[in-house]
Design an enzyme around this catalytic site. Structure first.
Site, short mmCIF file in Angstrom:
data_model
loop_
_atom_site.label_atom_id
_atom_site.label_comp_id
_atom_site.label_asym_id
_atom_site.label_seq_id
_atom_site.Cartn_x
_atom_site.Cartn_y
_atom_site.Cartn_z
N ASN A 10 0.84 -1.19 0.00
CA ASN A 10 0.00 0.00 0.00
C ASN A 10 0.88 1.25 0.00
O ASN A 10 1.51 1.59 1.00
CB ASN A 10 -0.91 -0.02 1.24
N LYS A 13 0.06 3.97 2.67
CA LYS A 13 0.47 3.57 4.01
C LYS A 13 1.98 3.72 4.16
O LYS A 13 2.48 4.22 5.17
CB LYS A 13 0.05 2.12 4.27
N GLU A 42 -0.59 -15.33 6.11
CA GLU A 42 -1.71 -15.79 6.92
C GLU A 42 -1.69 -15.12 8.28
O GLU A 42 -0.78 -15.33 9.09
CB GLU A 42 -1.66 -17.31 7.10
N ASP A 71 -1.23 -3.58 11.76
CA ASP A 71 -2.54 -4.22 11.70
C ASP A 71 -3.53 -3.26 12.33
O ASP A 71 -3.23 -2.66 13.38
CB ASP A 71 -2.53 -5.57 12.42
N PHE A 154 -12.48 5.44 3.47
CA PHE A 154 -12.67 4.04 3.10
C PHE A 154 -12.98 3.26 4.37
O PHE A 154 -12.98 3.79 5.48
CB PHE A 154 -11.41 3.49 2.41
N ASP A 157 -14.94 4.48 7.74
CA ASP A 157 -14.91 5.94 7.87
C ASP A 157 -16.29 6.60 7.84
O ASP A 157 -16.52 7.56 8.58
CB ASP A 157 -14.01 6.55 6.79
N ARG A 183 -3.63 5.57 13.13
CA ARG A 183 -2.30 5.30 12.58
C ARG A 183 -1.35 6.45 12.93
O ARG A 183 -0.18 6.22 13.25
CB ARG A 183 -2.36 5.09 11.07
#
Length: 199
Positions: A10, A13, A42, A71, A154, A157, A183
């Site tokens: 991303n 990010k 995973e 995360d 997104f 939000d 974040r």
């Protein structure tokens, strides 16, 4: 500058993270840019901390270079912390943002505002080249609106209203959200931890 490998593709990010790490002489590159081709990692942890660590450790095991991962998700108190680590697939494996929000609003239908408290959470894990692990957690408290508010942003939000504000993240715009969001707060904590280590 030292290169940090982000366990993410991303670009937005990565740009956000690099705005912090660049101060410490670290430039962030994606896994692909680092020549690491990994299928989906995973995420089988039970907390944001565990999943963030799993992603960072997977890439560190391959590269043995400084690695960073995050995360994130939404915790709703009335739902005992759900959707939590399952935020991205709350409405099922083939869900999308709209379906996730519709499921959330459906579960909270009729619940009064003071019982709709929630928080966005981000946990960032950085594993340094020598294997030292640094973990930074950021939270943004607020509540879940009764309907979709705004069309920006997104994920959740449009239904999340941060504490002290009357607009949802979707209505506030990216700059405002990034200034007060989860974040941003995790990155602030990461800055403190890196500074403490004299990096």
């Amino acid at each position: 500058m030292e290169k940090i490998i982000a366990a993410s593709g991303n670009k937005d990010k990565i740009k956000e993270i690099e705005a912090i790490t660049r101060r410490f002489g670290m430039v962030v590159v994606s896994m692909k840019e680092a020549g690491i081709l990994v299928d989906d990692i995973e995420e089988n942890g039970t907390t944001f901390e565990e999943n963030s660590y799993i992603k960072a450790k997977t890439i560190w095991d391959i590269s043995h270079k400084t690695t960073i991962a995050d995360d994130s998700g939404l915790e709703v108190d009335y739902l005992d912390g759900a959707p939590g680590i399952y935020s991205a697939r709350f409405a099922g494996e083939d869900c999308n943002y709209t379906r996730n929000n519709e499921k959330l609003l459906g579960l909270l239908e009729g619940v009064p505002c003071d019982e709709r408290t929630a928080r966005f959470v981000t946990v960032i894990t950085m594993i340094l080249e020598d294997g030292e692990v640094i973990v930074a957690r950021g939270e943004c408290p607020g509540h879940i609106a009764e309907d979709f508010l705004g069309e920006g942003g997104f994920g959740y939000d449009p239904v999340f209203v941060p504490e002290g504000y009357s607009e949802s993240f979707a209505q506030m715009g990216t700059d405002a959200k990034n200034r007060i969001g989860h974040r941003a707060r995790a990155l602030e904590k990461l800055t403190e931890l890196l500074t403490e280590r004299g990096l």
